[in-house]
Scaffold this motif. Structure first.
Motif: not given
Ligand code: RRO
Length: 309
Positions: A174-178, A235-240, A262-263
């Motif tokens: 998850x960390x690496x993909x985000x 939790x990890x992505x830029x909100x845009x 979060x969807x």
């Protein structure tokens, strides 16, 4: 309550739509979703040339979900683009999703350049997670390839673009993909495609013909995995970068949970295949009943607000 939503700058009357692969092969199926309570549709993932896909039987329903190894059967890029351009004239107030992937990196760029040069004004979903074409790995499990692909794509592609992802199963992944996705101006990510390469056995036998029975798993089996992926990226992505939640949505409660995680939009695959487009009205009404009972007027009132212990 209202289940209106938006993705990028586009508004949708309802947050529910089909998941790519279900009810979206041709104009007949897409037309049925168009005329249902769904907020929009996504086309079957298109390749440059039409494909007949894997040998049948290649889709099987089980009590708890489904298994498929369709092998990317589709009518080809031009078929779907023609329909989408026609709908832009007849339904100028609506926005639709165009799912694409090439059989090679070169094909993927050729497809996206055709979209860029066309009059298509909707949203493109690049499928980085097909588990069923023999010899072709799920692209998004190789993050180095994925980063290079997105770097090259965004050098010329300027229209709204999202990616359909496979489920990840490790926090480090998850960390690496985000970290990769946050480098790009993606409009959305869609979590998740089917859990790849499951095996269903009935009566001492596999239930689908391709790949000796191995296929992508959908439905009730995959909801916890889907919710984990939606929330891990939330939790990890830029909100845009917005999130489309897909996986294990049988009821309004399932959709409520996806939105809590979060969807911004919720897709329905296996349940749509089992129940038909009437599923959109049922699930929408179930979600609205939950929202009314809790006093939530819009999905923004609870989006991403899952409680922790
Ligand atoms: O066509 C398929 O076999 C297929 C695709 Br492209 C996909 O992305 N996910 C899936 O479960 N099946």
């Amino acid at each position: 309550a209202t289940t209106k939503t938006h993705i990028g700058n586009f508004e949708f009357e309802n947050c529910f739509m089909n998941a790519a692969g279900v009810y979206c092969y041709d104009r007949n199926e897409l037309g049925q979703v168009l005329n249902s309570q769904a907020g929009t549709f996504v086309t079957k993932t298109a390749t440059l040339q039409s494909r007949s896909g894997n040998p049948e039987p290649r889709y099987h329903d089980t009590v708890l979900g489904s298994i498929n190894s369709m092998g990317l059967p589709n009518l080809g890029f031009d078929y779907y683009l023609d329909y989408l351009l026609e709908l832009q004239k007849t339904h100028p107030d609506r926005t639709f999703f165009f799912s694409l992937v090439g059989m090679s990196t070169e094909d993927t760029h050729a497809l996206l350049k055709k979209v860029q040069e066309s009059d298509f004004n909707g949203i493109t979903e690049l499928n980085l997670s097909c588990p069923n074409v023999p010899g072709k790995p799920q692209i998004a499990y190789d993050l180095e390839t994925t980063e290079k692909l997105l770097t090259d794509i965004f050098s010329y592609f300027k229209k709204p673009l999202g990616v359909k992802l496979p489920p990840y199963f490790d926090i480090v992944h998850f960390d690496q993909a985000a970290t990769v996705f946050n480098k790009f101006p993606l409009t959305f990510i869609n979590c998740v495609n089917s859990i790849g390469n499951g095996l269903v056995i009935e009566d001492e036998s596999v239930v689908i013909k391709p790949k000796n029975g191995f296929g992508g798993i959908g439905g009730e089996y995959i909801k916890p995995t889907a919710l984990a992926n939606v929330h891990a990226f939330y939790q990890r992505l830029n909100p845009s970068i917005q999130i489309i939640g897909t996986g294990g949505v049988l009821t309004g409660q399932d959709a409520f949970e996806h939105i809590l995680c979060g969807a911004s939009m919720v897709q329905i695959g296996t349940t749509l295949h089992k129940e038909g487009p009437a599923a959109f009205e049922r699930i929408t009404n179930e979600l609205k009943a939950i929202m009314d009972k809790k006093g939530y007027k819009t999905i923004e009132d609870f989006k991403g607000k899952v409680k922790y212990l």
